[in-house]
Design a protein around this motif. Sequence first.
Motif, PDB file in Angstrom:
ATOM      1  N   GLN A   1      24.066  42.954  36.704  1.00 50.30           N
ATOM      2  CA  GLN A   1      23.969  44.343  36.352  1.00 50.30           C
ATOM      3  C   GLN A   1      24.661  45.065  37.360  1.00 50.30           C
ATOM      4  OE1 GLN A   1      22.549  45.963  33.528  1.00 50.30           O
ATOM      5  NE2 GLN A   1      23.393  47.850  34.612  1.00 50.30           N
ATOM      6  N   MET A   2      25.798  46.032  36.930  1.00 46.90           N
ATOM      7  CA  MET A   2      26.472  46.627  38.083  1.00 46.90           C
ATOM      8  C   MET A   2      26.348  48.175  37.716  1.00 46.90           C
ATOM      9  SD  MET A   2      30.095  44.457  38.139  1.00 46.90           S
ATOM     10  CE  MET A   2      30.453  44.687  36.655  1.00 46.90           C
ATOM     11  N   ASN A   3      25.499  48.776  38.672  1.00 47.29           N
ATOM     12  CA  ASN A   3      25.285  50.358  38.482  1.00 47.29           C
ATOM     13  C   ASN A   3      26.117  50.901  39.595  1.00 47.29           C
ATOM     14  OD1 ASN A   3      23.479  50.001  36.607  1.00 47.29           O
ATOM     15  ND2 ASN A   3      21.737  49.473  38.060  1.00 47.29           N
ATOM     16  N   SER A   4      26.262  52.286  39.549  1.00 45.71           N
ATOM     17  CA  SER A   4      26.857  53.156  40.415  1.00 45.71           C
ATOM     18  C   SER A   4      28.399  52.597  40.861  1.00 45.71           C
ATOM     19  CB  SER A   4      26.004  53.515  41.709  1.00 45.71           C
ATOM     20  OG  SER A   4      24.752  53.728  41.226  1.00 45.71           O
ATOM     21  N   LEU A   5      29.080  52.237  39.922  1.00 40.37           N
ATOM     22  CA  LEU A   5      30.482  51.561  40.105  1.00 40.37           C
ATOM     23  C   LEU A   5      31.337  52.401  40.824  1.00 40.37           C
ATOM     24  CD1 LEU A   5      30.485  49.578  36.808  1.00 40.37           C
ATOM     25  CD2 LEU A   5      30.761  48.619  39.035  1.00 40.37           C
ATOM     26  N   LYS A   6      32.272  51.839  41.618  1.00 39.94           N
ATOM     27  CA  LYS A   6      33.253  52.470  42.315  1.00 39.94           C
ATOM     28  C   LYS A   6      34.541  52.043  41.937  1.00 39.94           C
ATOM     29  CE  LYS A   6      29.793  52.833  46.259  1.00 39.94           C
ATOM     30  NZ  LYS A   6      29.737  52.303  47.963  1.00 39.94           N
ATOM     31  N   PRO A   7      35.787  52.956  42.251  1.00 44.56           N
ATOM     32  CA  PRO A   7      36.851  51.981  42.028  1.00 44.56           C
ATOM     33  C   PRO A   7      37.112  51.082  42.881  1.00 44.56           C
ATOM     34  CG  PRO A   7      37.207  54.572  41.909  1.00 44.56           C
ATOM     35  CD  PRO A   7      35.598  54.313  42.476  1.00 44.56           C
ATOM     36  N   ASP A   8      36.674  50.649  44.182  1.00 42.72           N
ATOM     37  CA  ASP A   8      36.939  49.521  45.065  1.00 42.72           C
ATOM     38  C   ASP A   8      36.273  48.387  44.316  1.00 42.72           C
ATOM     39  OD1 ASP A   8      36.490  50.971  48.301  1.00 42.72           O
ATOM     40  OD2 ASP A   8      38.123  50.950  46.681  1.00 42.72           O
ATOM     41  N   ASP A   9      35.410  48.529  43.095  1.00 43.54           N
ATOM     42  CA  ASP A   9      34.603  47.405  42.656  1.00 43.54           C
ATOM     43  C   ASP A   9      35.679  47.109  41.488  1.00 43.54           C
ATOM     44  OD1 ASP A   9      31.701  49.454  42.430  1.00 43.54           O
ATOM     45  OD2 ASP A   9      32.241  47.594  43.743  1.00 43.54           O
ATOM     46  N   THR A  10      36.920  47.440  41.159  1.00 41.90           N
ATOM     47  CA  THR A  10      37.781  46.900  40.188  1.00 41.90           C
ATOM     48  C   THR A  10      38.609  45.570  40.624  1.00 41.90           C
ATOM     49  OG1 THR A  10      38.659  49.053  39.632  1.00 41.90           O
ATOM     50  CG2 THR A  10      40.085  47.286  39.222  1.00 41.90           C
ATOM     51  N   ALA A  11      38.028  44.662  39.855  1.00 37.73           N
ATOM     52  CA  ALA A  11      38.785  43.147  40.084  1.00 37.73           C
ATOM     53  C   ALA A  11      38.425  42.248  38.597  1.00 37.73           C
ATOM     54  CB  ALA A  11      37.810  42.724  41.205  1.00 37.73           C
ATOM     55  N   VAL A  12      38.892  41.161  38.753  1.00 33.37           N
ATOM     56  CA  VAL A  12      38.676  40.192  37.889  1.00 33.37           C
ATOM     57  C   VAL A  12      37.152  39.423  38.452  1.00 33.37           C
ATOM     58  CG1 VAL A  12      39.269  38.008  36.690  1.00 33.37           C
ATOM     59  CG2 VAL A  12      40.977  39.826  37.018  1.00 33.37           C
ATOM     60  N   TYR A  13      36.156  39.651  37.817  1.00 32.55           N
ATOM     61  CA  TYR A  13      34.777  39.067  38.113  1.00 32.55           C
ATOM     62  C   TYR A  13      34.786  37.433  37.290  1.00 32.55           C
ATOM     63  CZ  TYR A  13      33.233  43.220  40.056  1.00 32.55           C
ATOM     64  OH  TYR A  13      33.291  44.402  40.892  1.00 32.55           O
ATOM     65  N   TYR A  14      34.537  36.665  38.368  1.00 30.57           N
ATOM     66  CA  TYR A  14      34.507  35.214  38.034  1.00 30.57           C
ATOM     67  C   TYR A  14      32.944  34.669  38.203  1.00 30.57           C
ATOM     68  CZ  TYR A  14      39.319  34.945  38.151  1.00 30.57           C
ATOM     69  OH  TYR A  14      40.581  35.227  38.240  1.00 30.57           O
ATOM     70  N   CYS A  15      32.356  33.925  37.260  1.00 30.33           N
ATOM     71  CA  CYS A  15      31.158  33.186  37.303  1.00 30.33           C
ATOM     72  C   CYS A  15      31.356  31.799  37.622  1.00 30.33           C
ATOM     73  CB  CYS A  15      30.632  33.479  35.961  1.00 30.33           C
ATOM     74  SG  CYS A  15      28.773  32.059  35.842  1.00 30.33           S
ATOM     75  N   ALA A  16      30.790  31.300  38.480  1.00 35.37           N
ATOM     76  CA  ALA A  16      30.792  29.989  39.200  1.00 35.37           C
ATOM     77  C   ALA A  16      29.427  29.182  39.121  1.00 35.37           C
ATOM     78  CB  ALA A  16      31.250  29.895  40.273  1.00 35.37           C
ATOM     79  N   ALA A  17      29.326  27.852  39.011  1.00 35.78           N
ATOM     80  CA  ALA A  17      28.023  27.000  38.785  1.00 35.78           C
ATOM     81  C   ALA A  17      28.038  25.927  39.796  1.00 35.78           C
ATOM     82  CB  ALA A  17      27.760  26.691  37.586  1.00 35.78           C
ATOM     83  N   ASP A  18      27.124  25.805  40.398  1.00 36.50           N
ATOM     84  CA  ASP A  18      27.037  24.549  41.544  1.00 36.50           C
ATOM     85  C   ASP A  18      25.559  23.907  41.279  1.00 36.50           C
ATOM     86  OD1 ASP A  18      25.921  24.660  44.585  1.00 36.50           O
ATOM     87  OD2 ASP A  18      27.141  23.215  43.872  1.00 36.50           O
ATOM     88  N   LEU A  19      25.613  22.633  41.680  1.00 38.53           N
ATOM     89  CA  LEU A  19      24.473  21.778  41.447  1.00 38.53           C
ATOM     90  C   LEU A  19      23.640  21.500  42.949  1.00 38.53           C
ATOM     91  CD1 LEU A  19      24.778  19.094  38.906  1.00 38.53           C
ATOM     92  CD2 LEU A  19      22.887  20.737  38.914  1.00 38.53           C
ATOM     93  N   GLY A  20      24.062  22.294  43.945  1.00 31.64           N
ATOM     94  CA  GLY A  20      23.516  22.175  45.463  1.00 31.64           C
ATOM     95  C   GLY A  20      22.267  22.487  45.562  1.00 31.64           C
ATOM     96  N   ASP A  21      21.603  22.298  46.703  1.00 33.09           N
ATOM     97  CA  ASP A  21      20.451  22.437  46.971  1.00 33.09           C
ATOM     98  C   ASP A  21      19.926  24.173  46.884  1.00 33.09           C
ATOM     99  OD1 ASP A  21      20.298  19.860  49.412  1.00 33.09           O
ATOM    100  OD2 ASP A  21      19.722  19.693  47.230  1.00 33.09           O
ATOM    101  N   ILE A  22      20.944  24.860  47.585  1.00 29.86           N
ATOM    102  CA  ILE A  22      20.739  26.271  47.389  1.00 29.86           C
ATOM    103  C   ILE A  22      22.124  27.277  47.181  1.00 29.86           C
ATOM    104  CG2 ILE A  22      19.315  26.227  49.561  1.00 29.86           C
ATOM    105  CD1 ILE A  22      21.665  27.063  51.287  1.00 29.86           C
TER     106      ILE A  22
END
Length: 124
Positions: free
Chosen positions: A82-103
Amino acid sequence: QVDVVESGGGLVQAGGSLRLSCAASGRTFRSYNVGWFRQAPGKEREFVAAINWSGRSTKYADSVKGRFTISRDNAKNTVYLQMNSLKPDDTAVYYCAADLGDIATIRPSTYDSWGQGTQVTVSS
């Protein structure tokens, strides 16, 4: 590895909000830590937020703290940003990534499953 697909990007005015979704296939998604990263033109990919497999631990980049919230619904195999109060500097391609690590970590190199990205454009 798990397949993840981002959605929810778009064009929004500064001050507006968007909710990104990261949907995964497979019943094991609830075991994965998930991170959101973004990459603006001419810049390196940077960490945005991460959540561990249970949802009890979250991390945020300083630039988005207080404005973005990461959450997950393991019953729906989906992680949200959830992205609120968006700014022009937030402009980008957003990627999701997954990992099975401990943290859940902030390092892109620890994640081995990546989506194709969703474009977020914030106009001034």
